[in-house]
Design an enzyme around this catalytic site. Structure first.
Site, PDB file in Angstrom:
ATOM      1  N   GLU A 156       0.833  -1.205   0.000  1.00 47.67           N
ATOM      2  CA  GLU A 156       0.000   0.000   0.000  1.00 47.67           C
ATOM      3  C   GLU A 156       0.863   1.248   0.000  1.00 47.67           C
ATOM      4  OE1 GLU A 156      -2.156  -0.443   3.629  1.00 47.67           O
ATOM      5  OE2 GLU A 156      -3.484  -1.951   2.797  1.00 47.67           O
ATOM      6  N   LYS A 167       2.436   4.459   1.325  1.00 46.16           N
ATOM      7  CA  LYS A 167       2.708   4.928   2.686  1.00 46.16           C
ATOM      8  C   LYS A 167       2.473   6.438   2.696  1.00 46.16           C
ATOM      9  CE  LYS A 167       6.068   4.699   6.404  1.00 46.16           C
ATOM     10  NZ  LYS A 167       5.788   6.014   6.959  1.00 46.16           N
ATOM     11  N   ARG A 193      -1.002   9.166  11.887  1.00 43.24           N
ATOM     12  CA  ARG A 193      -1.725   7.918  12.120  1.00 43.24           C
ATOM     13  C   ARG A 193      -2.957   8.207  12.954  1.00 43.24           C
ATOM     14  NH1 ARG A 193       0.666   2.365  12.875  1.00 43.24           N
ATOM     15  NH2 ARG A 193      -1.081   1.043  13.422  1.00 43.24           N
ATOM     16  N   ARG A 238      -1.085   8.031  17.167  1.00 37.89           N
ATOM     17  CA  ARG A 238      -0.195   6.892  17.357  1.00 37.89           C
ATOM     18  C   ARG A 238       0.268   6.777  18.810  1.00 37.89           C
ATOM     19  NH1 ARG A 238       4.812   5.892  13.622  1.00 37.89           N
ATOM     20  NH2 ARG A 238       6.174   4.773  15.014  1.00 37.89           N
ATOM     21  N   GLU A 241      -4.461   6.883   7.884  1.00 38.95           N
ATOM     22  CA  GLU A 241      -3.556   8.026   7.944  1.00 38.95           C
ATOM     23  C   GLU A 241      -4.343   9.265   7.514  1.00 38.95           C
ATOM     24  OE1 GLU A 241      -0.485   7.260   8.978  1.00 38.95           O
ATOM     25  OE2 GLU A 241       0.856   8.845   8.307  1.00 38.95           O
ATOM     26  N   PHE A 257      -6.399   1.813   6.461  1.00 38.19           N
ATOM     27  CA  PHE A 257      -5.678   0.599   6.099  1.00 38.19           C
ATOM     28  C   PHE A 257      -5.924  -0.576   7.047  1.00 38.19           C
ATOM     29  CE2 PHE A 257      -2.593   3.682   7.925  1.00 38.19           C
ATOM     30  CZ  PHE A 257      -2.378   3.075   9.153  1.00 38.19           C
ATOM     31  N   ARG A 303       6.239  -3.809  17.124  1.00 38.73           N
ATOM     32  CA  ARG A 303       6.844  -3.550  15.831  1.00 38.73           C
ATOM     33  C   ARG A 303       7.279  -4.895  15.286  1.00 38.73           C
ATOM     34  NH1 ARG A 303       8.707   0.917  13.592  1.00 38.73           N
ATOM     35  NH2 ARG A 303       8.639   2.229  15.427  1.00 38.73           N
ATOM     36  N   LYS A 307       8.019  -1.401   5.993  1.00 43.97           N
ATOM     37  CA  LYS A 307       7.982  -0.143   5.246  1.00 43.97           C
ATOM     38  C   LYS A 307       9.156  -0.073   4.288  1.00 43.97           C
ATOM     39  CE  LYS A 307       9.483   2.033   9.422  1.00 43.97           C
ATOM     40  NZ  LYS A 307       9.444   3.000  10.433  1.00 43.97           N
TER      41      LYS A 307
END
Ligand code: AMP
Length: 587
Positions: free
Chosen positions: A250, A252, A257, A272, A302, A342, A417, A423
């Site tokens: 997708e 970025k 966020r 975030r 986003e 997303f 994470r 990314k």
């Protein structure tokens, strides 16, 4: 638990530096506490009364008011308190000292319990309206009158927001595991629950009940979920392999966020970092009510700033203007936004964290009603490295930072994470040092304030080897209102019905111009783009990529009537600038 006992634990924590020892001290404290007050102890130890995301007032009393309360409680005048404070450098120690000097001591006084102190702090935080300051001082004075020296020290430090025990959330979570699950080796269980319901007091109370209660914690609209984060890689082949060979890639988007929660007509937006940012986006609130087709939902996306005149993306820093409590409706017009979703974590009572991404994406698609304000993040199913590279260039040339590549079979693990998302970003970032001179080859009709003139212009570099003009970017920023009004007068005489033969671009402007007019342009940086064509042959040959050089966030500086189109910056010069930029970043 008596507050003075909690203070003794604080004293031990302060004297200790080892994390494990600190965890053990806290664990002991939790074990000794009444189950009804573990939540309060957890909050107080962090210097808080509730989670920040609740958006409730904080304790914070300033030094002046605090000194007034100390003065009232001890009978010492403020001037003298200031002197002692100067010597000691800590208002907590000052209060402890003054309380210890007090003559009439506490023969018949009830000892302070943790819950008394917590309730008093709560009243201090919530006092509002006229007379609130007085009320805060009165309550604090009351506490200090009953306090022993050590209690006075920690009460004062807490109200000033200077408790600083060196204990963070992670240590508290480990201590809860140690105290109630038998060992800190079970801290993952507590952490996992906290990631789904990041309220340390709530989790402390569940921990008392045991493992099962923690494992059954549910996510719910109104309570933020700690977001899942992405790992980073720069080699597309490696990315695709790590993402399972077949992945959903997708765009970025370069914005903020946002976790959007919906419960009937009530909407919350969390950042975030779990701040409640609902007030910054009244527009997004309205769209969420209208376009998310669900009674209850938690979705993620986003929020991106949009140029009101051209519809292009703006740098995410523009969203900072939305961080204000007043005039938000005015700022809303100046800095319009769009939302690109997303993920979906929850829908009408069902939790989707354990569902694979492929399924979550489908569900998300099914609940967003078509509209132009909230849409799904642009993406494609990718099976080949070349497809990934192509999409990457496409994303960058559309004003995005790169891609987020998602493993289709992976679940959503809150607060971690990991390789579930990877990314793929441009691995350079620098300011363009010099302006460049580019030739206008096309125009896009303006909207809104720019209707009747052009909203943006397509500009090109000169390629002397082929004697043609190769597109570089679309410029919509940097024009004054007067510049804009002048555009048709300057350009319309060069209008032609089709693309001139000596122009090379993959873009389709509304209007084509003969390449005649030169302008000076500056931007954030040079990038590669599949739609622009400057130095395309050089990039293909030397960098092995099917792309041209483009400018990210270009701005008009001024017209250059002194320059002929063939005096414009050449494609080769742009390519060399791009190489220098890459080299600078590697140094
Ligand atoms: P970073 O902040 O560099 O760690 O990159 C991860 C962030 O990219 C996420 O937290 C999102 O805010 C943002 N982002 C933008 N577009 C997407 C997308 N399509 N999927 C996931 N995250 C995205």
């Amino acid at each position: 638990m008596l507050y003075k006992d909690l203070c003794r634990y604080y004293q031990r924590l302060e004297a200790e530096t080892g994390k494990i020892a600190m965890m053990k001290i806290l664990s002991d404290c939790f074990k000794k506490a009444d189950p009804e007050e573990v939540d309060k102890i957890a909050y107080l130890t962090l210097g808080k009364l509730w989670p920040d995301w609740k958006g409730m007032p904080e304790l914070g009393i300033g030094e002046k008011l605090t000194m007034r309360a100390i003065s009232r409680a001890t009978g010492v005048d403020v001037k003298k308190i200031e002197d002692i404070y100067k010597r000691k450098g800590d208002l907590g120690e000052t209060a402890a000292f003054l309380v210890s000097q007090k003559r009439m001591m506490t023969l018949f006084q009830k000892e302070l319990e943790v819950k008394d102190v917590y309730e008093a702090f709560k009243k201090i935080a919530l006092a509002s309206g006229p007379g609130a300051m007085d009320m805060k001082v009165r309550i604090l004075t009351g506490l200090l009158v009953s306090a022993s020296p050590i209690e006075a020290k920690y009460i004062i430090r807490t109200v000033l927001g200077k408790l600083r025990l060196g204990v963070g959330e992670a240590t508290i979570l480990a201590a809860l595991a140690d105290a109630f699950l038998g060992s800190d080796k079970y801290k993952d269980i507590v952490e996992e629950a906290y990631n789904k319901h990041p309220d340390i007091g709530y989790i402390a109370k569940l921990a008392v009940k045991g493992r099962e209660a923690l494992e059954h914690v549910k996510i719910e609209p109104g309570v933020p979920v700690r977001p899942m984060l992405a790992e980073r890689l720069s080699d597309p082949a490696e990315i695709l392999m790590k993402a399972g060979g077949k992945a959903y890639a997708e765009y970025k988007y370069d914005g903020e966020r946002a976790q959007i929660h919906k419960k009937g007509d009530k909407i919350w937006i969390y950042s975030r970092r779990l701040e409640n940012i609902t007030y910054q986006y009244p527009d997004v609130v309205e769209w969420a009510k209208k376009y998310i087709d669900a009674k209850e939902a938690i979705v993620e996306g986003e929020i991106v700033a949009i140029d009101p005149d051209t519809g292009d993306f703006r740098p995410f820093q523009e969203l900072m203007h939305r961080k204000r409590k007043y005039d938000i409706h005015k700022v809303m017009e100046e800095i319009p936004v769009k939302v690109f979703l997303f993920d979906v974590l929850y829908l009408n009572g069902r939790e989707f964290l354990k569902k694979p991404y492929a399924e979550r994406r489908k569900i998300l698609e099914s609940i967003i009603k078509p509209n132009e304000n909230i849409t799904l993040a642009q993406g494609r199913l990718i099976e080949k490295v070349e497809e990934l590279e192509k999409l990457f260039l496409e994303a960058v040339s559309n004003g995005c930072e790169g891609l987020v590549v998602k493993n289709l079979s992976e679940i959503y693990v809150a607060g971690t994470r990991g390789w579930r998302w990877i990314k793929y970003k441009r691995d350079y970032k620098s300011e363009m040092a010099d302006t460049v001179d580019l030739v206008v080859i096309g125009g896009f009709h303006g909207r809104g304030r720019r209707s009747g003139t052009y909203g943006a212009l397509l500009v090109a570099a000169y390629n002397p080897d082929k004697d043609c003009f190769e597109s570089v970017c679309k410029v919509g920023s940097g024009f004054t209102d007067a510049d804009l009004a002048e555009l048709p007068r300057i350009l319309d005489k060069y209008k032609i019905p089709t693309k001139p033969k000596n122009v090379v671009t993959e873009m389709e402007p509304d209007v084509w111009f003969e390449p005649k007019v030169v302008m000076e342009v500056i931007g954030a940086e040079l990038t590669l783009s599949p739609v622009h064509r400057a130095a395309f042959d050089l990039v293909r040959e030397r960098l092995k990529k099917p792309a041209g050089i483009a400018i990210r966030f270009p701005r008009f500086v001024r017209w250059r009537p002194d320059k002929a189109p063939t005096d414009a910056t050449t494609s080769k010069e742009l390519f060399e600038m791009y190489l220098r930029q890459l080299k600078k970043l590697k140094e």
